[in-house]
Design a protein around this motif. Structure first.
Motif, PDB file in Angstrom:
ATOM      1  N   ASN A  19       0.653  -1.160  -0.109  1.00 28.65           N
ATOM      2  CA  ASN A  19      -0.302   0.069   0.170  1.00 28.65           C
ATOM      3  C   ASN A  19       1.125   1.464   0.564  1.00 28.65           C
ATOM      4  O   ASN A  19       1.198   2.155   0.973  1.00 28.65           O
ATOM      5  N   ALA A  20       1.478   0.993  -1.204  1.00 30.13           N
ATOM      6  CA  ALA A  20       2.592   2.584  -1.284  1.00 30.13           C
ATOM      7  C   ALA A  20       2.552   2.418  -2.600  1.00 30.13           C
ATOM      8  O   ALA A  20       2.494   1.331  -3.490  1.00 30.13           O
ATOM      9  N   PRO A  21       3.407   3.672  -2.998  1.00 25.63           N
ATOM     10  CA  PRO A  21       2.899   4.325  -4.218  1.00 25.63           C
ATOM     11  C   PRO A  21       4.893   3.839  -5.350  1.00 25.63           C
ATOM     12  O   PRO A  21       5.504   3.363  -3.825  1.00 25.63           O
ATOM     13  N   ARG A  22       4.503   2.545  -6.309  1.00 28.36           N
ATOM     14  CA  ARG A  22       5.452   2.678  -7.161  1.00 28.36           C
ATOM     15  C   ARG A  22       7.386   3.147  -6.733  1.00 28.36           C
ATOM     16  O   ARG A  22       8.088   2.546  -6.401  1.00 28.36           O
ATOM     17  N   GLU A  23       7.379   4.378  -6.763  1.00 27.45           N
ATOM     18  CA  GLU A  23       8.235   5.286  -6.843  1.00 27.45           C
ATOM     19  C   GLU A  23       9.341   4.961  -5.197  1.00 27.45           C
ATOM     20  O   GLU A  23      10.743   4.773  -5.219  1.00 27.45           O
ATOM     21  N   LEU A  24       8.089   5.191  -4.329  1.00 28.30           N
ATOM     22  CA  LEU A  24       8.538   4.847  -2.918  1.00 28.30           C
ATOM     23  C   LEU A  24       9.198   3.665  -2.869  1.00 28.30           C
ATOM     24  O   LEU A  24      10.798   3.288  -1.979  1.00 28.30           O
ATOM     25  N   VAL A  25       8.295   2.620  -2.622  1.00 32.64           N
ATOM     26  CA  VAL A  25       8.863   0.486  -3.444  1.00 32.64           C
ATOM     27  C   VAL A  25      10.171   0.519  -3.828  1.00 32.64           C
ATOM     28  O   VAL A  25      11.130   0.095  -3.346  1.00 32.64           O
ATOM     29  N   PHE A  26      10.750   1.254  -4.833  1.00 31.39           N
ATOM     30  CA  PHE A  26      12.121   1.292  -6.052  1.00 31.39           C
ATOM     31  C   PHE A  26      12.488   1.735  -5.138  1.00 31.39           C
ATOM     32  O   PHE A  26      13.886   1.279  -4.386  1.00 31.39           O
ATOM     33  N   LYS A  27      12.258   2.917  -4.399  1.00 29.34           N
ATOM     34  CA  LYS A  27      13.942   3.596  -3.700  1.00 29.34           C
ATOM     35  C   LYS A  27      14.246   2.596  -2.383  1.00 29.34           C
ATOM     36  O   LYS A  27      15.229   2.184  -2.250  1.00 29.34           O
ATOM     37  N   ALA A  28      13.117   1.927  -1.756  1.00 35.84           N
ATOM     38  CA  ALA A  28      13.322   1.148  -0.368  1.00 35.84           C
ATOM     39  C   ALA A  28      14.445   0.317  -0.910  1.00 35.84           C
ATOM     40  O   ALA A  28      15.624  -0.351   0.125  1.00 35.84           O
ATOM     41  N   TRP A  29      14.323   0.306  -2.206  1.00 33.13           N
ATOM     42  CA  TRP A  29      16.099  -0.769  -2.767  1.00 33.13           C
ATOM     43  C   TRP A  29      17.130  -0.499  -3.526  1.00 33.13           C
ATOM     44  O   TRP A  29      18.461  -1.186  -3.063  1.00 33.13           O
ATOM     45  N   GLY A  30      17.501   0.953  -2.789  1.00 33.91           N
ATOM     46  CA  GLY A  30      18.941   1.937  -3.590  1.00 33.91           C
ATOM     47  C   GLY A  30      19.180   2.711  -2.426  1.00 33.91           C
ATOM     48  O   GLY A  30      19.349   3.557  -2.867  1.00 33.91           O
ATOM     49  N   PRO A  83      10.940   3.776 -12.230  1.00 32.74           N
ATOM     50  CA  PRO A  83      11.107   2.254 -10.680  1.00 32.74           C
ATOM     51  C   PRO A  83      10.138   1.466 -10.790  1.00 32.74           C
ATOM     52  O   PRO A  83       9.550   0.786 -10.256  1.00 32.74           O
ATOM     53  N   GLU A  84      10.684   0.831 -12.579  1.00 29.54           N
ATOM     54  CA  GLU A  84       9.888  -0.590 -12.891  1.00 29.54           C
ATOM     55  C   GLU A  84      10.540  -1.955 -12.669  1.00 29.54           C
ATOM     56  O   GLU A  84      10.306  -2.578 -12.295  1.00 29.54           O
ATOM     57  N   ARG A  85      11.668  -2.040 -12.483  1.00 28.37           N
ATOM     58  CA  ARG A  85      12.996  -3.365 -12.666  1.00 28.37           C
ATOM     59  C   ARG A  85      14.471  -2.790 -12.118  1.00 28.37           C
ATOM     60  O   ARG A  85      14.799  -2.358 -12.413  1.00 28.37           O
ATOM     61  N   LEU A  86      14.618  -3.967 -11.355  1.00 25.91           N
ATOM     62  CA  LEU A  86      15.655  -4.377 -11.010  1.00 25.91           C
ATOM     63  C   LEU A  86      16.064  -5.263 -11.853  1.00 25.91           C
ATOM     64  O   LEU A  86      15.552  -6.320 -11.477  1.00 25.91           O
ATOM     65  N   VAL A  87      17.124  -5.621 -11.972  1.00 24.90           N
ATOM     66  CA  VAL A  87      18.137  -7.108 -11.590  1.00 24.90           C
ATOM     67  C   VAL A  87      19.179  -7.025 -11.472  1.00 24.90           C
ATOM     68  O   VAL A  87      20.288  -6.088 -11.761  1.00 24.90           O
ATOM     69  N   PHE A  88      19.977  -8.405 -10.800  1.00 24.43           N
ATOM     70  CA  PHE A  88      20.585  -7.789 -10.105  1.00 24.43           C
ATOM     71  C   PHE A  88      20.803  -9.667  -9.962  1.00 24.43           C
ATOM     72  O   PHE A  88      20.220 -10.356  -9.475  1.00 24.43           O
ATOM     73  N   VAL A  89      22.660  -9.638  -9.190  1.00 23.10           N
ATOM     74  CA  VAL A  89      22.961 -11.099  -9.075  1.00 23.10           C
ATOM     75  C   VAL A  89      22.969 -11.441  -7.535  1.00 23.10           C
ATOM     76  O   VAL A  89      24.220 -10.389  -6.895  1.00 23.10           O
ATOM     77  N   GLU A 120       1.552  -0.485 -10.719  1.00 25.05           N
ATOM     78  CA  GLU A 120       1.765   0.371  -9.273  1.00 25.05           C
ATOM     79  C   GLU A 120      -0.218   0.659 -10.146  1.00 25.05           C
ATOM     80  O   GLU A 120       0.225   1.186 -11.159  1.00 25.05           O
ATOM     81  N   GLN A 121      -0.965   0.394  -9.512  1.00 23.78           N
ATOM     82  CA  GLN A 121      -2.393   0.672  -9.855  1.00 23.78           C
ATOM     83  C   GLN A 121      -2.980   1.426  -8.791  1.00 23.78           C
ATOM     84  O   GLN A 121      -2.822   0.527  -6.991  1.00 23.78           O
ATOM     85  N   ASP A 122      -3.611   2.428  -8.671  1.00 22.97           N
ATOM     86  CA  ASP A 122      -4.938   2.789  -7.877  1.00 22.97           C
ATOM     87  C   ASP A 122      -3.469   3.056  -6.503  1.00 22.97           C
ATOM     88  O   ASP A 122      -3.828   2.818  -5.512  1.00 22.97           O
ATOM     89  N   GLY A 123      -2.624   3.105  -6.026  1.00 21.69           N
ATOM     90  CA  GLY A 123      -1.380   4.124  -5.054  1.00 21.69           C
ATOM     91  C   GLY A 123      -1.180   2.403  -4.740  1.00 21.69           C
ATOM     92  O   GLY A 123      -0.188   2.870  -3.301  1.00 21.69           O
ATOM     93  N   LYS A 124      -1.433   1.867  -4.816  1.00 17.44           N
ATOM     94  CA  LYS A 124      -0.630  -0.079  -4.732  1.00 17.44           C
ATOM     95  C   LYS A 124       0.222  -0.118  -5.646  1.00 17.44           C
ATOM     96  O   LYS A 124       0.025  -0.086  -6.806  1.00 17.44           O
ATOM     97  N   THR A 125       1.256  -0.763  -4.596  1.00 23.57           N
ATOM     98  CA  THR A 125       2.981  -1.296  -5.771  1.00 23.57           C
ATOM     99  C   THR A 125       2.672  -2.736  -6.024  1.00 23.57           C
ATOM    100  O   THR A 125       2.684  -3.096  -4.733  1.00 23.57           O
ATOM    101  N   THR A 126       2.761  -3.287  -6.523  1.00 22.18           N
ATOM    102  CA  THR A 126       2.600  -4.959  -6.814  1.00 22.18           C
ATOM    103  C   THR A 126       4.199  -5.299  -7.267  1.00 22.18           C
ATOM    104  O   THR A 126       4.965  -5.210  -9.006  1.00 22.18           O
ATOM    105  N   MET A 127       4.718  -6.121  -6.628  1.00 19.00           N
ATOM    106  CA  MET A 127       5.994  -6.223  -6.797  1.00 19.00           C
ATOM    107  C   MET A 127       6.435  -7.252  -7.425  1.00 19.00           C
ATOM    108  O   MET A 127       6.226  -8.274  -5.633  1.00 19.00           O
ATOM    109  N   THR A 128       7.087  -8.151  -8.120  1.00 16.49           N
ATOM    110  CA  THR A 128       7.331  -9.276  -8.245  1.00 16.49           C
ATOM    111  C   THR A 128       8.713  -9.906  -8.148  1.00 16.49           C
ATOM    112  O   THR A 128       9.687  -8.826  -9.349  1.00 16.49           O
ATOM    113  N   LEU A 129       9.449 -10.427  -7.051  1.00 15.06           N
ATOM    114  CA  LEU A 129      11.000 -10.918  -7.466  1.00 15.06           C
ATOM    115  C   LEU A 129      10.397 -12.406  -8.325  1.00 15.06           C
ATOM    116  O   LEU A 129       9.370 -14.088  -7.212  1.00 15.06           O
ATOM    117  N   ARG A 130      11.594 -12.468  -9.252  1.00 14.48           N
ATOM    118  CA  ARG A 130      11.657 -13.587  -9.512  1.00 14.48           C
ATOM    119  C   ARG A 130      13.658 -13.859  -9.545  1.00 14.48           C
ATOM    120  O   ARG A 130      14.305 -13.349 -10.142  1.00 14.48           O
TER     121      ARG A 130
END
Length: 169
Positions: A19-30, A83-89, A120-130
């Motif tokens: 329940n947070a905008p995508r930009e904020l969730v993405f920043k939490a990773w970086g 704020p769409e995608r991260l790829v890392f080893v 992001e949809q309606d202020g919520k962020t779906t994050m998928t880790l593969r």
């Protein structure tokens, strides 16, 4: 059998809605100060040795349990598309940043490729880790697949911490 980049075996897939905008969730990773609030197992303290959040950069960190057990790990970033995608080893490492075997298994893969997407949809962020091993032996692939349940539990705890952190902002 799904394929992501050069991962051609079974992968771990975890999806979580925050329940947070995508930009904020993405920043939490970086950002080191943000990662310190949530990355790692519950009950562990994160120490950031290096965070170079750029393609080719490294996140080298320690995790210390309440009992004082210390583990080291690192990410090597391949792609960052904010704020769409991260790829890392990811790898276990020593304090000098050299890749090491996992303390819990002689057959755990040395390197795991992770792709994290954020929508992001309606202020919520779906994050998928593969994630899946790269350059792995058959035994390493089997060890990885055999730990899916444990990894799902571990990431659930880590992502619970991320959810708590995001709610505090």
């Amino acid at each position: 059998m799904e394929t992501i980049d050069n991962v051609t075996e079974k992968e771990l897939v975890i999806t979580r809605i925050f329940n947070a905008p995508r930009e904020l969730v993405f920043k939490a990773w970086g950002e080191a100060e943000r990662l310190a609030h949530w990355w790692g197992p519950k009950g562990f303290t994160l120490g950031v040795a290096t965070l170079e959040f750029r393609p080719g950069g490294v996140f080298h960190y320690s995790m210390t349990s309440a009992q004082g057990q210390e583990m080291w790990g690192k990410f090597v970033y391949r792609e960052i598309e904010a704020p769409e995608r991260l790829v890392f080893v990811t790898s276990f490492s020593n304090p000098e940043g050299e890749i090491t075997r996992a303390f819990f298994s002689d057959t755990w893969p040395l390197e795991v490729l992770n792709v994290v997407t954020f929508t992001e949809q309606d202020g919520k962020t779906t994050m998928t880790l593969r994630g899946g091993p790269i350059n792995a032996t058959e035994a390493e692939q089997a060890a990885f697949e055999g730990m899916f349940g444990s990894m799902q539990q571990g990431f659930a705890g880590t992502f619970d911490q991320l959810e708590t952190y995001l709610a505090s902002l």
